[in-house]
Design a protein around this motif. Structure first.
Motif, PDB file in Angstrom:
ATOM      1  N   LEU A   1     -24.023  41.813  14.237  1.00 16.77           N
ATOM      2  CA  LEU A   1     -24.509  40.955  13.153  1.00 16.77           C
ATOM      3  C   LEU A   1     -23.870  41.339  11.821  1.00 16.77           C
ATOM      4  O   LEU A   1     -23.542  40.462  11.004  1.00 16.77           O
ATOM      5  CB  LEU A   1     -26.033  41.037  13.066  1.00 16.77           C
TER       6      LEU A   1
ATOM      7  N   ILE B   1     -26.899  30.534  13.842  1.00 14.84           N
ATOM      8  CA  ILE B   1     -26.855  31.350  15.053  1.00 14.84           C
ATOM      9  C   ILE B   1     -28.051  30.977  15.922  1.00 14.84           C
ATOM     10  O   ILE B   1     -29.184  30.898  15.434  1.00 14.84           O
ATOM     11  CB  ILE B   1     -26.816  32.861  14.710  1.00 14.84           C
TER      12      ILE B   1
ATOM     13  N   PHE C   1     -30.495  31.745  19.118  1.00 13.79           N
ATOM     14  CA  PHE C   1     -31.032  32.692  20.082  1.00 13.79           C
ATOM     15  C   PHE C   1     -31.764  31.870  21.142  1.00 13.79           C
ATOM     16  O   PHE C   1     -32.799  31.258  20.852  1.00 13.79           O
ATOM     17  CB  PHE C   1     -31.995  33.674  19.418  1.00 13.79           C
TER      18      PHE C   1
ATOM     19  N   LEU D   1     -27.191  33.198   9.681  1.00 13.93           N
ATOM     20  CA  LEU D   1     -26.803  34.584   9.953  1.00 13.93           C
ATOM     21  C   LEU D   1     -27.495  35.577   9.031  1.00 13.93           C
ATOM     22  O   LEU D   1     -27.835  36.687   9.440  1.00 13.93           O
ATOM     23  CB  LEU D   1     -25.287  34.728   9.808  1.00 13.93           C
TER      24      LEU D   1
ATOM     25  N   ALA E   1     -30.765  36.559  10.549  1.00 17.28           N
ATOM     26  CA  ALA E   1     -30.788  37.012  11.940  1.00 17.28           C
ATOM     27  C   ALA E   1     -31.107  38.503  12.004  1.00 17.28           C
ATOM     28  O   ALA E   1     -30.629  39.297  11.193  1.00 17.28           O
ATOM     29  CB  ALA E   1     -29.447  36.741  12.601  1.00 17.28           C
TER      30      ALA E   1
ATOM     31  N   MET F   1     -34.187  39.885  17.658  1.00 16.36           N
ATOM     32  CA  MET F   1     -34.331  38.510  18.137  1.00 16.36           C
ATOM     33  C   MET F   1     -33.669  38.313  19.501  1.00 16.36           C
ATOM     34  O   MET F   1     -33.828  37.253  20.116  1.00 16.36           O
ATOM     35  CB  MET F   1     -33.732  37.530  17.129  1.00 16.36           C
TER      36      MET F   1
ATOM     37  N   VAL G   1     -26.817  34.259  22.983  1.00 20.78           N
ATOM     38  CA  VAL G   1     -26.635  34.089  21.540  1.00 20.78           C
ATOM     39  C   VAL G   1     -25.381  33.259  21.309  1.00 20.78           C
ATOM     40  O   VAL G   1     -24.315  33.570  21.848  1.00 20.78           O
ATOM     41  CB  VAL G   1     -26.507  35.455  20.833  1.00 20.78           C
TER      42      VAL G   1
END
Length: 252
Positions: free
Chosen positions: A182, A195, A197, A213, A216, A220, A227
């Motif tokens: 990340l 992004i 999940f 992002l 994030a 997560m 992802v």
């Protein structure tokens, strides 16, 4: 796939929902005498008379493949199961690696790869079409490759402005690697890139979460999470029935 001659089918069971298993794979499972695979995937196969289930641990792929080849050479009808598609970070490559290293007569076996719906494609479909233009897939596990190689590929993919799909993002044994992923993505792409999940897609535990992002967090994701990071062109379309994440078909 009929007769008494042994064969191997390397089959993808899809992301979880039985409705997403292809008819071709279902036919192979019905014809099989033996099912070989990682225990949670073998557990998805109903027991029946004349079928033997061979479940094993996650890190014995080559041993599992050699066992399947040995049984096929003895005349058994063997299905080696993977989740998703067997050719995507799964058992097809392991079987062929064992084949190359094994006895020459294994090369005469009837071996077929039966494709399945990958977690990557199932997650993309649930969210919309985030892989609608050029994309890449990266396995974030460093079990079979060094971490510096993962970082290099990640940076190059971000520089090329691919949408990116990540397999095996975070496990109990690797809790900190995804935090670094990340960080790299935020450095390369900025805080606003969407992004996704997508956890346990097509199962009753399915959860989808799209965030920028900058918001994030590593927690997560787990090993059941796919992802997907958008490219610079990826869009989030808000609507009453739920947002759609998609990447346009053209790039300029």
């Amino acid at each position: 796939m009929s007769g008494t001659t042994g064969w191997i089918a390397i089959a993808g069971l899809g992301p979880g929902d039985a409705a997403l298993i292809t008819p071709e794979v279902s036919a192979a499972l019905e014809a099989a005498t033996d099912i070989v695979g990682y225990a949670p995937y073998v557990a998805r196969i109903p027991e029946r008379e004349g079928l033997t289930l061979h479940a094993s641990d996650n890190r014995v792929e080559l041993e599992r493949a050699a066992h399947a080849l040995t049984m096929a050479a003895a005349g058994q009808r063997v299905v080696v199961v993977s989740s998703g598609d067997p050719g995507v970070f799964a058992m097809a490559a392991a079987v062929f690696e064992a084949l190359e290293q094994g006895p020459r007569d294994w090369r005469d076996l009837d071996i077929r790869v039966l494709p399945g719906i990958t977690a990557m494609l199932a997650a993309s479909a649930r969210a919309g079409a985030p892989l609608g233009h050029d994309f890449c897939a990266i396995n974030l596990s460093d079990n079979l490759k060094p971490w510096p190689l993962i970082e290099r590929r990640l940076r190059l993919a971000a520089e090329a402005d691919f949408a990116m799909a990540f397999y095996n993002p975070r496990s109990k044994a690797r809790p900190h690697g995804f935090e670094r992923v990340l960080e790299i993505l935020r450095e390369a792409c900025g805080p606003d890139r969407p992004i996704l999940f997508a956890r346990a897609v097509s199962t009753p535990q399915e959860q989808l979460n799209v965030v920028p992002l900058g918001k994030a967090r590593a927690d997560m994701a787990d090993m059941r999470t796919m992802v997907i990071v958008g490219s610079s062109l990826t869009r989030l379309v808000e609507r009453p029935r739920g947002a759609i994440l998609y990447t346009p078909r053209s790039a300029g």
